[in-house]
Design a protein around this motif. Structure first.
Motif, PDB file in Angstrom:
ATOM      1  N   SER A   1       0.537  -7.310  15.125  1.00  0.00           N
ATOM      2  CA  SER A   1       1.097  -5.998  15.443  1.00  0.00           C
ATOM      3  C   SER A   1       1.724  -6.007  16.826  1.00  0.00           C
ATOM      4  N   THR A   2       2.778  -5.218  16.998  1.00  0.00           N
ATOM      5  CA  THR A   2       3.411  -5.097  18.312  1.00  0.00           C
ATOM      6  C   THR A   2       2.643  -4.135  19.214  1.00  0.00           C
ATOM      7  N   LEU A   3       1.656  -3.425  18.673  1.00  0.00           N
ATOM      8  CA  LEU A   3       0.814  -2.538  19.472  1.00  0.00           C
ATOM      9  C   LEU A   3      -0.423  -3.292  19.958  1.00  0.00           C
TER      10      LEU A   3
ATOM     11  N   LYS B   1      -3.417  -0.687   6.260  1.00  0.00           N
ATOM     12  CA  LYS B   1      -4.732  -1.130   6.704  1.00  0.00           C
ATOM     13  C   LYS B   1      -4.593  -2.422   7.484  1.00  0.00           C
ATOM     14  N   ILE B   2      -5.328  -2.511   8.562  1.00  0.00           N
ATOM     15  CA  ILE B   2      -5.284  -3.688   9.420  1.00  0.00           C
ATOM     16  C   ILE B   2      -6.324  -4.714   8.967  1.00  0.00           C
ATOM     17  N   PHE B   3      -5.871  -5.913   8.680  1.00  0.00           N
ATOM     18  CA  PHE B   3      -6.804  -7.013   8.488  1.00  0.00           C
ATOM     19  C   PHE B   3      -7.168  -7.555   9.872  1.00  0.00           C
ATOM     20  N   PRO B   4      -8.458  -7.639  10.186  1.00  0.00           N
ATOM     21  CA  PRO B   4      -8.864  -8.052  11.535  1.00  0.00           C
ATOM     22  C   PRO B   4      -8.205  -9.342  12.014  1.00  0.00           C
ATOM     23  N   SER B   5      -8.030 -10.293  11.124  1.00  0.00           N
ATOM     24  CA  SER B   5      -7.468 -11.582  11.522  1.00  0.00           C
ATOM     25  C   SER B   5      -5.973 -11.511  11.794  1.00  0.00           C
ATOM     26  N   LEU B   6      -5.324 -10.390  11.434  1.00  0.00           N
ATOM     27  CA  LEU B   6      -3.890 -10.247  11.661  1.00  0.00           C
ATOM     28  C   LEU B   6      -3.571  -9.205  12.717  1.00  0.00           C
TER      29      LEU B   6
ATOM     30  N   GLN C   1       2.192  10.348  17.533  1.00  0.00           N
ATOM     31  CA  GLN C   1       0.768  10.099  17.361  1.00  0.00           C
ATOM     32  C   GLN C   1       0.501   8.801  16.602  1.00  0.00           C
ATOM     33  N   LEU C   2       1.395   8.423  15.693  1.00  0.00           N
ATOM     34  CA  LEU C   2       1.222   7.166  14.966  1.00  0.00           C
ATOM     35  C   LEU C   2       1.272   5.959  15.890  1.00  0.00           C
ATOM     36  N   VAL C   3       2.012   6.074  16.961  1.00  0.00           N
ATOM     37  CA  VAL C   3       2.087   4.990  17.941  1.00  0.00           C
ATOM     38  C   VAL C   3       0.986   5.126  18.979  1.00  0.00           C
ATOM     39  N   ARG C   4       0.667   6.369  19.364  1.00  0.00           N
ATOM     40  CA  ARG C   4      -0.338   6.607  20.399  1.00  0.00           C
ATOM     41  C   ARG C   4      -1.753   6.344  19.906  1.00  0.00           C
ATOM     42  N   LYS C   5      -2.115   6.910  18.759  1.00  0.00           N
ATOM     43  CA  LYS C   5      -3.481   6.778  18.242  1.00  0.00           C
ATOM     44  C   LYS C   5      -3.463   6.819  16.711  1.00  0.00           C
ATOM     45  N   PRO C   6      -3.024   5.749  16.070  1.00  0.00           N
ATOM     46  CA  PRO C   6      -2.875   5.757  14.608  1.00  0.00           C
ATOM     47  C   PRO C   6      -4.183   5.890  13.851  1.00  0.00           C
TER      48      PRO C   6
ATOM     49  N   ILE D   1       2.944  -0.825  11.882  1.00  0.00           N
ATOM     50  CA  ILE D   1       1.769  -0.917  12.735  1.00  0.00           C
ATOM     51  C   ILE D   1       0.989  -2.184  12.413  1.00  0.00           C
ATOM     52  N   THR D   2       1.020  -2.582  11.149  1.00  0.00           N
ATOM     53  CA  THR D   2       0.280  -3.774  10.743  1.00  0.00           C
ATOM     54  C   THR D   2       0.950  -5.056  11.197  1.00  0.00           C
ATOM     55  N   GLY D   3       2.223  -4.987  11.560  1.00  0.00           N
ATOM     56  CA  GLY D   3       2.945  -6.168  12.010  1.00  0.00           C
ATOM     57  C   GLY D   3       3.665  -6.900  10.910  1.00  0.00           C
ATOM     58  N   SER D   4       3.437  -6.524   9.646  1.00  0.00           N
ATOM     59  CA  SER D   4       4.079  -7.224   8.541  1.00  0.00           C
ATOM     60  C   SER D   4       4.241  -6.298   7.346  1.00  0.00           C
ATOM     61  N   ILE D   5       5.433  -5.769   7.162  1.00  0.00           N
ATOM     62  CA  ILE D   5       5.687  -4.888   6.028  1.00  0.00           C
ATOM     63  C   ILE D   5       5.590  -5.654   4.709  1.00  0.00           C
ATOM     64  N   GLY D   6       5.750  -6.956   4.764  1.00  0.00           N
ATOM     65  CA  GLY D   6       5.688  -7.774   3.559  1.00  0.00           C
ATOM     66  C   GLY D   6       4.293  -7.994   3.016  1.00  0.00           C
ATOM     67  N   MET D   7       3.262  -7.516   3.715  1.00  0.00           N
ATOM     68  CA  MET D   7       1.882  -7.660   3.258  1.00  0.00           C
ATOM     69  C   MET D   7       1.382  -6.427   2.527  1.00  0.00           C
ATOM     70  N   LEU D   8       2.227  -5.402   2.384  1.00  0.00           N
ATOM     71  CA  LEU D   8       1.721  -4.107   1.970  1.00  0.00           C
ATOM     72  C   LEU D   8       1.995  -3.777   0.504  1.00  0.00           C
ATOM     73  N   PRO D   9       1.014  -3.155  -0.149  1.00  0.00           N
ATOM     74  CA  PRO D   9       1.195  -2.663  -1.513  1.00  0.00           C
ATOM     75  C   PRO D   9       1.671  -1.217  -1.502  1.00  0.00           C
ATOM     76  N   SER D  10       2.015  -0.703  -2.670  1.00  0.00           N
ATOM     77  CA  SER D  10       2.359   0.710  -2.798  1.00  0.00           C
ATOM     78  C   SER D  10       2.102   1.161  -4.224  1.00  0.00           C
ATOM     79  N   ALA D  11       2.117   2.473  -4.406  1.00  0.00           N
ATOM     80  CA  ALA D  11       1.955   3.053  -5.740  1.00  0.00           C
ATOM     81  C   ALA D  11       2.893   4.228  -5.879  1.00  0.00           C
ATOM     82  N   SER D  12       3.357   4.455  -7.097  1.00  0.00           N
ATOM     83  CA  SER D  12       4.107   5.657  -7.431  1.00  0.00           C
ATOM     84  C   SER D  12       3.384   6.316  -8.596  1.00  0.00           C
ATOM     85  N   LEU D  13       3.045   7.605  -8.425  1.00  0.00           N
ATOM     86  CA  LEU D  13       2.176   8.287  -9.375  1.00  0.00           C
ATOM     87  C   LEU D  13       2.835   9.524  -9.969  1.00  0.00           C
ATOM     88  N   SER D  14       2.367   9.911 -11.162  1.00  0.00           N
ATOM     89  CA  SER D  14       2.792  11.140 -11.808  1.00  0.00           C
ATOM     90  C   SER D  14       1.593  12.079 -11.913  1.00  0.00           C
ATOM     91  N   SER D  15       1.810  13.249 -12.497  1.00  0.00           N
ATOM     92  CA  SER D  15       0.711  14.209 -12.634  1.00  0.00           C
ATOM     93  C   SER D  15      -0.305  13.780 -13.680  1.00  0.00           C
TER      94      SER D  15
END
Length: 361
Positions: free
Chosen positions: A119-121, A110-115, A229-234, A257-271
């Motif tokens: 992004s390089t795009l 997700k893009i934070f407007p102030s950041l 497509q991720l680069v053309r129209k994400p 795409i966000t310009g900073s991989i260090g700002m991102l969260p993630s989740a790992s889920l089970s059934s």
């Protein structure tokens, strides 16, 4: 009052610092929205090796299994690199994923407007990006058998097997469709069905699972087209569903795409068990205990936990809005600082986000 049992795994390096910045924020939103969080803090990784000579003590695993969700900060420390591989901090994480049967990796982008300028795009390409990559985590070519290296008449030969069962495909597809129900209602499944038999099965099963989610729009793209497509129209994407190999590549492309991989969260889920939520970045031992870490990815991981695992949508949205407000006001940790920004340490950034939370009605 609703009660959620959360296991905190501060881990190593900057992990304790970003955890300390995050817990007051969770306590604030739980009080605001009338639910209770019971925290249990356990050891994993290098800190567990030092205390128990084991990167994943049984009491940590059992606590995680009996929780509603696990919030992991970071693990890893180069001082343990000389240990046998199975005894290193990273092995604790792998064993935890296995012990909790975490087969689905979820990475929001997700893009934070102030950041946007980070992004390089071009800004007009990325300004509306808000997507999630759902990657199957325990199957595919990384785990398929047979695999190996052998001698042949043509010299040495190496091979791996890309393999998926209908059960493995069905369970990851269901997670993607469930996530889409709480978003824009669109799933794009990425495969290579024009070439690979395993992708043909993948597409057939995803189509079958979609029948139970009639309100969700399903499209398919070949992985090479999806990368373009991720680069053309994400912003055309909402939920991206894909296998292990393709997801490994696509998720990193989407993240940048966000310009900073260090700002991102993630989740790992089970059934059916607890999920684990963690920032994408590492333990950064070189800046540990210096109040230089950026806690935002950890705080966003907590927000993701609230949204996906605990279904506390309003609390999650408040946290995301508060972070957006702080960034819009020009506050940055050192890793994001620019000439026009207001620099903050890890503790101060956490306090600033908490301060903005109190202003949200």
């Amino acid at each position: 009052m609703r009660t959620h049992k959360i296991v905190l795994l501060p881990g190593d390096g900057i992990g304790p610092e970003i955890t300390e910045a995050t817990t007051p924020i969770l306590e604030f939103v739980s009080a605001k929205y009338d639910f209770n969080i019971e925290f249990k803090t356990k050891l994993i990784g290098g800190s567990a090796i030092e205390a128990f000579d084991n990167p994943l003590p049984d009491e940590t695993l059992q606590a995680c299994k009996s929780s509603d969700a696990v919030l992991l900060a970071a693990i890893g420390n180069p001082k343990f690199d000389e240990l046998p591989r199975e005894s290193r901090p990273e092995s604790g994480l792998l064993k935890l994923r296995s012990g909790l049967n975490l087969f689905a990796n979820i990475r929001p982008v997700k893009i934070f407007p102030s950041l946007i300028s980070a992004s390089t795009l071009k800004p007009e390409i990325v300004e509306k990006v808000d997507l999630i990559v759902v990657r199957e985590l325990t199957g595919g070519i990384y785990f398929g058998k047979p695999k190996g290296r052998i001698s042949s008449e043509e010299g040495e030969r190496a091979f791996n097997t890309m393999s998926y069962s209908s059960v493995e495909i069905d369970r990851i597809a269901k997670i993607a469709f469930e996530l889409a129900k709480d978003r824009k209602g669109k799933v794009c499944s990425i495969d290579k069905a024009n070439v690979l038999d395993v992708s043909q099965l993948w597409r057939d099963r995803v189509n079958e699972i979609q029948l139970a989610f009639r309100g969700i729009e399903l499209t398919h793209q070949y992985v090479d087209n999806a990368a373009m497509q991720l680069v053309r129209k994400p912003d055309q994407f909402d939920v991206i569903l894909t296998g292990n190999l393709f997801g490994d590549i696509i998720s990193d492309e989407a993240a940048m795409i966000t310009g900073s991989i260090g700002m991102l969260p993630s989740a790992s889920l089970s059934s059916d068990g607890p999920g684990m939520f963690e920032p994408v970045h590492g333990s950064a031992p070189d800046i540990a205990n210096k109040n230089l870490a950026n806690p935002i990815a950890m705080i966003l991981s907590a927000s993701m936990m609230l949204r996906i695992a605990l279904k506390e949508f309003k609390a999650a949205q408040d946290i995301e809005d508060a972070i957006d407000n702080v960034l819009a006001q020009g506050y940055r940790t050192k890793d994001l600082a620019s000439d026009n920004s207001n620099p903050l340490g890890c503790k101060e950034m956490g306090k600033k986000i908490l301060e903005n939370l109190s202003l949200i009605k």
